[in-house]
Design a protein around this motif. Structure first.
Motif: not given
Length: 102
Positions: A4-8, A24-32, A59-66
């Motif tokens: 919850x601290x880094x994602x919705x 998430x909001x950044x590519x770095x957080x997406x990698x995390x 889903x890298x184009x929207x920085x998401x995991x489903x």
């Protein structure tokens, strides 16, 4: 840290299956989250709730995991005896998952 601290999250349901997306909001957080939020860890987080498989889609184009959580809702909204067996609650529950700090 908790997700919850880094994602919705956004979630929903279809029958006994649930869909949860983490954003998430950044590519770095997406990698995390790609590294730390695996299908196995999500399944373990929902021990006793998700009876079936957990599938993860990137889903890298929207920085998401489903995630698709199978056999997760006690038969679905019309069959379950749970008060709120709908998938919309699963997104909030996943955001309580803890991962190591970056």
């Amino acid at each position: 840290m908790k997700l919850v601290e880094i994602a919705t999250a956004r979630s929903g349901d279809k029958g006994d299956n649930c869909n949860v997306a983490l954003f998430v909001r950044t590519p770095e957080l997406y990698e995390l989250i790609k590294r730390e939020v695996t299908a196995e860890r999500v399944k373990a987080h929902f021990t006793g709730i998700v009876k079936g498989e957990v599938e993860r889609y990137e889903v890298p184009n929207v920085l998401a995991l489903n995630f698709v959580l199978r056999n997760a809702l006690g038969g679905g909204g019309t069959r379950s005896l749970a008060l709120d067996s709908l998938g919309k609650t699963m997104g909030a529950a996943l955001l309580r998952m803890e991962i190591p700090d970056a």
